[in-house]
Design a protein around this motif. Sequence first.
Motif, PDB file in Angstrom:
ATOM      1  N   TRP A  87       9.486  10.251  48.171  1.00  9.57           N
ATOM      2  CA  TRP A  87       9.332   8.810  48.364  1.00  9.57           C
ATOM      3  C   TRP A  87      10.013   8.061  47.224  1.00  9.57           C
ATOM      4  O   TRP A  87      10.081   8.561  46.101  1.00  9.57           O
ATOM      5  CB  TRP A  87       7.856   8.396  48.352  1.00  9.57           C
ATOM      6  N   HIS A  88      10.461   6.866  47.529  1.00 11.31           N
ATOM      7  CA  HIS A  88      10.784   5.906  46.480  1.00 11.31           C
ATOM      8  C   HIS A  88       9.638   4.898  46.468  1.00 11.31           C
ATOM      9  O   HIS A  88       9.344   4.268  47.494  1.00 11.31           O
ATOM     10  CB  HIS A  88      12.116   5.201  46.757  1.00 11.31           C
ATOM     11  N   PHE A  89       9.020   4.728  45.327  1.00  9.68           N
ATOM     12  CA  PHE A  89       7.796   3.927  45.238  1.00  9.68           C
ATOM     13  C   PHE A  89       7.765   3.274  43.874  1.00  9.68           C
ATOM     14  O   PHE A  89       7.746   3.955  42.844  1.00  9.68           O
ATOM     15  CB  PHE A  89       6.590   4.851  45.448  1.00  9.68           C
ATOM     16  N   GLU A 109       7.377  -1.684  46.407  1.00 10.21           N
ATOM     17  CA  GLU A 109       8.441  -1.261  47.306  1.00 10.21           C
ATOM     18  C   GLU A 109       8.269   0.226  47.653  1.00 10.21           C
ATOM     19  O   GLU A 109       8.006   1.051  46.766  1.00 10.21           O
ATOM     20  CB  GLU A 109       9.803  -1.481  46.639  1.00 10.21           C
ATOM     21  N   PHE A 110       8.421   0.524  48.947  1.00 12.10           N
ATOM     22  CA  PHE A 110       8.286   1.894  49.434  1.00 12.10           C
ATOM     23  C   PHE A 110       9.513   2.240  50.268  1.00 12.10           C
ATOM     24  O   PHE A 110      10.037   1.395  50.990  1.00 12.10           O
ATOM     25  CB  PHE A 110       7.055   2.050  50.333  1.00 12.10           C
ATOM     26  N   GLN A 111       9.939   3.507  50.198  1.00  9.52           N
ATOM     27  CA  GLN A 111      10.991   3.971  51.092  1.00  9.52           C
ATOM     28  C   GLN A 111      10.792   5.456  51.362  1.00  9.52           C
ATOM     29  O   GLN A 111      10.571   6.259  50.445  1.00  9.52           O
ATOM     30  CB  GLN A 111      12.386   3.742  50.508  1.00  9.52           C
ATOM     31  N   ASN A 112      10.876   5.816  52.637  1.00  7.31           N
ATOM     32  CA  ASN A 112      10.845   7.213  53.055  1.00  7.31           C
ATOM     33  C   ASN A 112      12.276   7.730  53.035  1.00  7.31           C
ATOM     34  O   ASN A 112      13.100   7.325  53.854  1.00  7.31           O
ATOM     35  CB  ASN A 112      10.251   7.319  54.461  1.00  7.31           C
ATOM     36  N   VAL A 113      12.593   8.593  52.096  1.00  7.54           N
ATOM     37  CA  VAL A 113      13.963   9.083  51.959  1.00  7.54           C
ATOM     38  C   VAL A 113      14.177  10.391  52.702  1.00  7.54           C
ATOM     39  O   VAL A 113      15.250  10.996  52.613  1.00  7.54           O
ATOM     40  CB  VAL A 113      14.329   9.246  50.462  1.00  7.54           C
ATOM     41  N   GLN A 114      13.153  10.826  53.451  1.00  6.76           N
ATOM     42  CA  GLN A 114      13.296  12.025  54.268  1.00  6.76           C
ATOM     43  C   GLN A 114      13.979  11.685  55.590  1.00  6.76           C
ATOM     44  O   GLN A 114      14.055  10.512  55.990  1.00  6.76           O
ATOM     45  CB  GLN A 114      11.920  12.632  54.564  1.00  6.76           C
ATOM     46  N   ALA A 149       9.393   5.471  59.217  1.00  5.24           N
ATOM     47  CA  ALA A 149      10.448   6.224  59.888  1.00  5.24           C
ATOM     48  C   ALA A 149      11.451   6.732  58.857  1.00  5.24           C
ATOM     49  O   ALA A 149      11.443   6.298  57.696  1.00  5.24           O
ATOM     50  CB  ALA A 149      11.140   5.324  60.914  1.00  5.24           C
ATOM     51  N   PRO A 150      12.322   7.667  59.237  1.00  4.97           N
ATOM     52  CA  PRO A 150      13.326   8.173  58.294  1.00  4.97           C
ATOM     53  C   PRO A 150      14.157   7.042  57.691  1.00  4.97           C
ATOM     54  O   PRO A 150      14.724   6.215  58.412  1.00  4.97           O
ATOM     55  CB  PRO A 150      14.192   9.090  59.165  1.00  4.97           C
ATOM     56  N   GLY A 151      14.172   6.978  56.375  1.00  3.92           N
ATOM     57  CA  GLY A 151      14.942   5.963  55.669  1.00  3.92           C
ATOM     58  C   GLY A 151      14.318   4.582  55.668  1.00  3.92           C
ATOM     59  O   GLY A 151      14.871   3.664  55.060  1.00  3.92           O
ATOM     60  N   GLU A 152      13.184   4.405  56.308  1.00  3.74           N
ATOM     61  CA  GLU A 152      12.579   3.069  56.391  1.00  3.74           C
ATOM     62  C   GLU A 152      12.088   2.606  55.029  1.00  3.74           C
ATOM     63  O   GLU A 152      11.498   3.369  54.271  1.00  3.74           O
ATOM     64  CB  GLU A 152      11.420   3.069  57.382  1.00  3.74           C
ATOM     65  N   LYS A 153      12.310   1.315  54.752  1.00  2.00           N
ATOM     66  CA  LYS A 153      11.884   0.695  53.493  1.00  2.00           C
ATOM     67  C   LYS A 153      10.911  -0.430  53.817  1.00  2.00           C
ATOM     68  O   LYS A 153      11.143  -1.227  54.727  1.00  2.00           O
ATOM     69  CB  LYS A 153      13.068   0.159  52.712  1.00  2.00           C
ATOM     70  N   ARG A 154       9.829  -0.508  53.062  1.00  2.00           N
ATOM     71  CA  ARG A 154       8.822  -1.540  53.286  1.00  2.00           C
ATOM     72  C   ARG A 154       8.375  -2.120  51.942  1.00  2.00           C
ATOM     73  O   ARG A 154       8.554  -1.511  50.885  1.00  2.00           O
ATOM     74  CB  ARG A 154       7.589  -0.951  53.998  1.00  2.00           C
ATOM     75  N   SER A 176      -2.731   2.240  38.236  1.00  2.00           N
ATOM     76  CA  SER A 176      -1.832   3.335  38.586  1.00  2.00           C
ATOM     77  C   SER A 176      -2.085   3.779  40.024  1.00  2.00           C
ATOM     78  O   SER A 176      -3.241   3.849  40.467  1.00  2.00           O
ATOM     79  CB  SER A 176      -2.051   4.518  37.635  1.00  2.00           C
ATOM     80  N   TYR A 177      -1.001   4.042  40.762  1.00  4.58           N
ATOM     81  CA  TYR A 177      -1.105   4.521  42.144  1.00  4.58           C
ATOM     82  C   TYR A 177      -0.353   5.840  42.290  1.00  4.58           C
ATOM     83  O   TYR A 177       0.730   6.020  41.721  1.00  4.58           O
ATOM     84  CB  TYR A 177      -0.488   3.523  43.123  1.00  4.58           C
ATOM     85  N   THR A 178      -0.933   6.741  43.074  1.00  4.34           N
ATOM     86  CA  THR A 178      -0.223   7.937  43.504  1.00  4.34           C
ATOM     87  C   THR A 178      -0.054   7.865  45.014  1.00  4.34           C
ATOM     88  O   THR A 178      -1.034   7.710  45.748  1.00  4.34           O
ATOM     89  CB  THR A 178      -0.984   9.218  43.130  1.00  4.34           C
ATOM     90  N   PHE A 179       1.196   7.949  45.477  1.00  6.79           N
ATOM     91  CA  PHE A 179       1.528   7.857  46.890  1.00  6.79           C
ATOM     92  C   PHE A 179       1.801   9.269  47.395  1.00  6.79           C
ATOM     93  O   PHE A 179       2.659   9.964  46.860  1.00  6.79           O
ATOM     94  CB  PHE A 179       2.764   6.965  47.052  1.00  6.79           C
ATOM     95  N   PHE A 180       1.073   9.708  48.428  1.00  7.69           N
ATOM     96  CA  PHE A 180       1.219  11.077  48.899  1.00  7.69           C
ATOM     97  C   PHE A 180       1.239  11.115  50.414  1.00  7.69           C
ATOM     98  O   PHE A 180       0.751  10.215  51.101  1.00  7.69           O
ATOM     99  CB  PHE A 180       0.076  11.950  48.373  1.00  7.69           C
TER     100      PHE A 180
END
Length: 202
Positions: A87-89, A109-114, A149-154, A176-180
């Motif tokens: 993830w990009h977070f 900002e979040f992005q699924n880079v898978q 979704a793949p590559g989606e950024k939010r 602090s946040y952990t995104f999993f």
Amino acid sequence: MAVQNRFRRAENLRMTGKLVVVALGMFAFGYALVPIYRAICEATGINILALGERNLPGKTRTDPVNTQVDASRTITVEFDTNVRGPWHFKPAVRSMEVHPGQLATVMYEFQNVQNRTMAAQAIPSYAPRQAANYFNKLECFCFNQYTLAPGEKREWPVAFVIDPKLPKDVKTITLSYTFFEVGSPMPPPPTAAAPRPQAGAS
């Protein structure tokens, strides 16, 4: 009979005239009622809205003051992020200064880079730990799970208020946040970095 008819017509005309006068009087009274009401309210001070709408000499309109904000104190809030997975977070800002009782918002900002759809959730933690009892989140992405979704950024907000009852010796809070990924082993709550030393501290 003719005399009686003339008498009735005269009576009808007088009655009609009276009704017309009454109608005109009611219309005039209704037309004048609003300015009369405003004049009375402004003179007595009963109608606060009427007074507030006037541009009085030497007076300026001010927004309502939130009396719950403790403007005598400033808290530095630092934002830390961790990820478990691809993830990009990150937060839009790394820190901000707020007063206790003040509503503040920070965007993340979040992005699924898978190349596959993934569902994820965030776990928050605080440093010092005691700050958790005074850090009130009104809106937070950590309340829900999200599918990207793949590559989606939010982008998602965190809106928070620090309770003015926060102990006086706490001047810095690290959120602090952990995104999993949902479905993977849940990571332990992140250990937030210790607050940075205050300038001039010995």
